[in-house]
Design an enzyme around this catalytic site. Sequence first.
Site, short mmCIF file in Angstrom:
data_model
loop_
_atom_site.label_atom_id
_atom_site.label_comp_id
_atom_site.label_asym_id
_atom_site.label_seq_id
_atom_site.Cartn_x
_atom_site.Cartn_y
_atom_site.Cartn_z
N HIS A 71 63.96 -41.70 96.26
CA HIS A 71 65.16 -41.44 95.45
C HIS A 71 65.77 -40.09 95.85
O HIS A 71 67.00 -39.95 95.89
CB HIS A 71 64.79 -41.40 93.96
CG HIS A 71 64.25 -42.70 93.43
ND1 HIS A 71 62.96 -42.84 92.95
CD2 HIS A 71 64.82 -43.92 93.32
CE1 HIS A 71 62.77 -44.08 92.56
NE2 HIS A 71 63.88 -44.76 92.77
N SER B 201 57.40 -46.19 96.67
CA SER B 201 57.83 -47.13 95.63
C SER B 201 57.26 -46.65 94.30
O SER B 201 56.15 -46.10 94.26
CB SER B 201 57.24 -48.52 95.94
OG SER B 201 57.23 -49.31 94.78
N SER B 202 58.02 -46.86 93.24
CA SER B 202 57.52 -46.46 91.90
C SER B 202 56.25 -47.24 91.57
O SER B 202 55.41 -46.78 90.81
CB SER B 202 58.58 -46.73 90.84
OG SER B 202 59.76 -46.07 91.19
#
Length: 281
Positions: free
Chosen positions: A37, A185-186
């Site tokens: 992000h 990735s979360s």
Amino acid sequence: MKIIRHSQHMQSAISALKFKGKSIGFVPTMGCLHAGHASLLKKCRKENDVSVLSIFVNPRQFSPQEDFKRYPRTFKKDENFAKKEKVDIIFHPSVDDMYPLGFLTSVEIRNLSEQLCGRFRPGHFQGVTTVVAKLLNIVSPHVLYLGQKDAQQAMVIQTMVKDLNFPTHVKVLPTIREHDGLALSSRNIYLSPEERVAARVLYQALLAAKNQIRNGEYKPHRIIQKMRSMILAKTSGPVDYIELVDASTLKKLKTLQGNVLIALAVWFGRARLIDNITIRI
Ligand code: PAF
């Protein structure tokens, strides 16, 4: 940095900024922010007068048996993260604000949504396009930033933007990886330490496929076979899919040609991980 929780307030704030001639960049997320992000936010900051980040765990893109309830919600941490990235506005609406009683609309991009992840997550992309269409109408950005890690999502959203004439330019930025190649990735936080080590095989398998192709192997089933055996040596899966598809239609290829997307989705314990690379033949 402002935090706005209501869509009407967000729309008023954007109108005022646009009236002053400001350009708006937008990064939509479900929070639990990471370096992937950050790379989107940095670009957004650099290329626009105002950068807007949305944090909304969208119930409509999870099916009932999926991880909506346990999806990590880390708003305080995300707020600090956003401050460091010099975000101007966080849009953090509630589910009731986004889907008030009587909400009946959904946006569906047929065909592209039914391939790859769509086969295993029916309704998922309809949930994504519905929420992104709403977010685009609320934030009204000049530029929307997405990550290549979610290649199918990016294609579906690009198609929606084009088909429905959203006045927004979509930019897709490269996947950010850990030192050993695991795509950020979360959902990586669901991995146990052992699963985290094992999961690096995903990128290794993608690179092995690229190598095989560079060495003249053009039969997808042979490439998939090798990738599958590499991956199954490290996890008991299941492997949802490993596919070599045309990068613009997502249709399976019998012989490799043109721009090829090599994409996979594999379970490591409770974590369903996706990754991909593209290769030009
Ligand atoms: O990629 C995500 O985080 C989500 O799918 C998105 C684009 C924010 C829509 O909820």
